[in-house]
Scaffold this motif. Structure first.
Motif, PDB file in Angstrom:
ATOM      1  N   ILE A 127     -15.227  11.001 -33.111  1.00  0.00           N
ATOM      2  CA  ILE A 127     -16.665  11.114 -33.366  1.00  0.00           C
ATOM      3  C   ILE A 127     -17.052  12.573 -33.153  1.00  0.00           C
ATOM      4  O   ILE A 127     -16.637  13.208 -32.183  1.00  0.00           O
ATOM      5  CB  ILE A 127     -17.473  10.212 -32.414  1.00  0.00           C
ATOM      6  CG1 ILE A 127     -17.238   8.744 -32.760  1.00  0.00           C
ATOM      7  CG2 ILE A 127     -18.966  10.521 -32.501  1.00  0.00           C
ATOM      8  CD1 ILE A 127     -17.933   7.766 -31.838  1.00  0.00           C
ATOM      9  N   LEU A 128     -17.819  13.107 -34.104  1.00  0.00           N
ATOM     10  CA  LEU A 128     -18.329  14.477 -33.984  1.00  0.00           C
ATOM     11  C   LEU A 128     -19.852  14.405 -33.944  1.00  0.00           C
ATOM     12  O   LEU A 128     -20.472  13.744 -34.782  1.00  0.00           O
ATOM     13  CB  LEU A 128     -17.846  15.318 -35.177  1.00  0.00           C
ATOM     14  CG  LEU A 128     -18.280  16.782 -35.217  1.00  0.00           C
ATOM     15  CD1 LEU A 128     -17.203  17.637 -35.906  1.00  0.00           C
ATOM     16  CD2 LEU A 128     -19.609  16.959 -35.935  1.00  0.00           C
ATOM     17  N   LEU A 129     -20.438  15.071 -32.958  1.00  0.00           N
ATOM     18  CA  LEU A 129     -21.898  15.094 -32.821  1.00  0.00           C
ATOM     19  C   LEU A 129     -22.429  16.488 -33.108  1.00  0.00           C
ATOM     20  O   LEU A 129     -21.844  17.474 -32.665  1.00  0.00           O
ATOM     21  CB  LEU A 129     -22.312  14.783 -31.378  1.00  0.00           C
ATOM     22  CG  LEU A 129     -21.989  13.451 -30.751  1.00  0.00           C
ATOM     23  CD1 LEU A 129     -22.538  13.439 -29.323  1.00  0.00           C
ATOM     24  CD2 LEU A 129     -22.602  12.325 -31.545  1.00  0.00           C
ATOM     25  N   ASP A 130     -23.530  16.560 -33.830  1.00  0.00           N
ATOM     26  CA  ASP A 130     -24.207  17.856 -33.949  1.00  0.00           C
ATOM     27  C   ASP A 130     -25.710  17.631 -33.925  1.00  0.00           C
ATOM     28  O   ASP A 130     -26.220  16.682 -34.512  1.00  0.00           O
ATOM     29  CB  ASP A 130     -23.823  18.590 -35.237  1.00  0.00           C
ATOM     30  CG  ASP A 130     -24.177  20.075 -35.150  1.00  0.00           C
ATOM     31  OD1 ASP A 130     -23.257  20.904 -35.026  1.00  0.00           O
ATOM     32  OD2 ASP A 130     -25.383  20.410 -35.194  1.00  0.00           O
ATOM     33  N   GLU A 131     -26.399  18.535 -33.253  1.00  0.00           N
ATOM     34  CA  GLU A 131     -27.855  18.358 -33.104  1.00  0.00           C
ATOM     35  C   GLU A 131     -28.615  18.700 -34.375  1.00  0.00           C
ATOM     36  O   GLU A 131     -29.785  18.367 -34.508  1.00  0.00           O
ATOM     37  CB  GLU A 131     -28.371  19.210 -31.950  1.00  0.00           C
ATOM     38  CG  GLU A 131     -28.232  20.691 -32.185  1.00  0.00           C
ATOM     39  CD  GLU A 131     -28.713  21.536 -31.016  1.00  0.00           C
ATOM     40  OE1 GLU A 131     -29.542  21.057 -30.239  1.00  0.00           O
ATOM     41  OE2 GLU A 131     -28.236  22.670 -30.893  1.00  0.00           O
ATOM     42  N   ARG A 132     -27.981  19.406 -35.300  1.00  0.00           N
ATOM     43  CA  ARG A 132     -28.692  19.793 -36.529  1.00  0.00           C
ATOM     44  C   ARG A 132     -28.738  18.637 -37.515  1.00  0.00           C
ATOM     45  O   ARG A 132     -27.988  17.674 -37.401  1.00  0.00           O
ATOM     46  CB  ARG A 132     -28.002  20.986 -37.185  1.00  0.00           C
ATOM     47  CG  ARG A 132     -28.077  22.230 -36.338  1.00  0.00           C
ATOM     48  CD  ARG A 132     -27.210  23.314 -36.934  1.00  0.00           C
ATOM     49  NE  ARG A 132     -27.062  24.382 -35.981  1.00  0.00           N
ATOM     50  CZ  ARG A 132     -27.489  25.632 -36.161  1.00  0.00           C
ATOM     51  NH1 ARG A 132     -28.077  25.980 -37.283  1.00  0.00           N
ATOM     52  NH2 ARG A 132     -27.317  26.544 -35.237  1.00  0.00           N
ATOM     53  N   LYS A 133     -29.577  18.818 -38.543  1.00  0.00           N
ATOM     54  CA  LYS A 133     -29.701  17.753 -39.543  1.00  0.00           C
ATOM     55  C   LYS A 133     -28.405  17.593 -40.317  1.00  0.00           C
ATOM     56  O   LYS A 133     -28.038  16.495 -40.737  1.00  0.00           O
ATOM     57  CB  LYS A 133     -30.857  18.061 -40.493  1.00  0.00           C
ATOM     58  CG  LYS A 133     -31.184  16.893 -41.381  1.00  0.00           C
ATOM     59  CD  LYS A 133     -32.422  17.103 -42.190  1.00  0.00           C
ATOM     60  CE  LYS A 133     -32.625  15.921 -43.138  1.00  0.00           C
ATOM     61  NZ  LYS A 133     -33.334  16.314 -44.350  1.00  0.00           N
ATOM     62  N   ASN A 134     -27.698  18.694 -40.527  1.00  0.00           N
ATOM     63  CA  ASN A 134     -26.420  18.643 -41.243  1.00  0.00           C
ATOM     64  C   ASN A 134     -25.361  19.397 -40.459  1.00  0.00           C
ATOM     65  O   ASN A 134     -25.670  20.403 -39.830  1.00  0.00           O
ATOM     66  CB  ASN A 134     -26.559  19.299 -42.625  1.00  0.00           C
ATOM     67  CG  ASN A 134     -27.438  18.482 -43.547  1.00  0.00           C
ATOM     68  OD1 ASN A 134     -27.262  17.281 -43.664  1.00  0.00           O
ATOM     69  ND2 ASN A 134     -28.396  19.128 -44.179  1.00  0.00           N
TER      70      ASN A 134
END
Ligand SMILES: Cc1cc2nc3c(=O)[nH]c(=O)nc-3n(C[C@H](O)[C@H](O)[C@H](O)COP(=O)(O)OP(=O)(O)OC[C@H]3O[C@@H](n4cnc5c(N)ncnc54)[C@H](O)[C@@H]3O)c2cc1C
Ligand code: FES
Length: 233
Positions: A127-134
């Protein structure tokens, strides 16, 4: 191009759908987003979610970072006052879920995406999480709206890397900000609709870097910003 309508302190404004709220406000000539306890004005500074100078109240919800908030049609935005009322109930309630991937990657820039692909190729569920929309991060920054063509070869390379991660089977969660890490490890993250409590087998932190400004007289004035913010706008 269709425009999105929004208000700022009651004024009717319009912005491009591919904008962050900060980009839309900047395009409308609005520089002051909040005031500090001493009454000093603040506006967009870092442009990448790390300085808190661009906090505004959106649809009654204080402490929203204008530079990280995608513009939405009908948004009602207000200048943030010092010590805003934090007792207002959230506009949208969140559900909670527990996740336990073999590998959790925090950050979807060049580093995180490549690490996630490598972990998938080694057979791990990721699983990869990023706070940005993309995903894409600072270097491969992708356009806010899906389906719009890349603006330059750098963005196109980023699009291909994101696609490679998806094709490899990486589970990418966006607008998901990691806010805490505890023994376990137990990683806590939240997106606009869900809270994630994650117990991964391994964690890869690929959260990138940000600019450290030189503090000179006037550096906090609205309209003064980092090179990264100017580049992003
Ligand atoms: C302002 C600026 C301008 C730059 N300009 C150039 C340039 O013109 N040319 C060049 O070659 N290089 C440039 N660089 C360097 C380049 O951006 C980096 O080398 C590259 O982006 C590093 O990739 P990364 O994956 O390590 O980090 P990043 O690309 O920064 O990706 C990190 C990701 O982690 C996410 N993240 C961070 N914290 C959290 C959290 N708590 N929860 C969830 N997600 C989180 C961020 O949103 C981001 O998407 C620039 C860097 C900066 C800061
Ligand atoms: S956090 Fe938005 S400008 Fe710094």
């Amino acid at each position: 191009m269709t425009t999105l309508r929004f208000t700022f302190d009651g004024r009717d404004l319009a912005g491009a759908p591919d904008s962050s709220l900060a980009a839309a406000l900047t395009a409308c000539g609005t520089r002051v987003y909040r005031h500090t306890n001493s009454g000093a004005p603040r506006g967009i500074f870092c442009g990448m979610g790390v300085c808190q100078d661009c906090l505004v109240t959106v649809d009654g919800q204080p402490n929203q970072r204008a530079c990280m908030t995608p513009l939405r049609d009908g948004m009602q935005v207000q200048t943030q006052t010092p010590r805003p009322d934090l007792t207002a109930p959230p506009v949208q309630s969140r559900t909670a879920q527990r996740l336990s991937p073999a590998v959790l990657v925090v950050g979807g820039g060049a580093g995180g995406l490549n690490a996630a692909i490598a972990a998938r190729k080694a057979g791990a569920d990721v699983i990869l999480l990023d706070e940005r929309k993309n995903p894409g991060g600072q270097y491969f920054k992708q356009r806010a709206s899906a389906g719009l063509p890349p603006l330059d070869p750098q963005q196109e390379a980023g699009r291909k890397l994101v696609q490679a991660a998806l094709s490899a089977g990486v589970d990418i969660l966006t607008q998901a900000e990691v806010w805490g890490a505890f023994d376990g490890p137990e990683i806590m993250a939240a997106d606009p609709t869900q809270v994630h409590a994650i117990r991964p087998g391994a964690v890869i932190v690929a959260t990138g870097a940000y600019e450290r400004p030189a503090m000179i007289p006037g550096w906090t004035l609205p309209g003064v910003m980092t090179v990264g913010a100017a580049q992003t706008l």
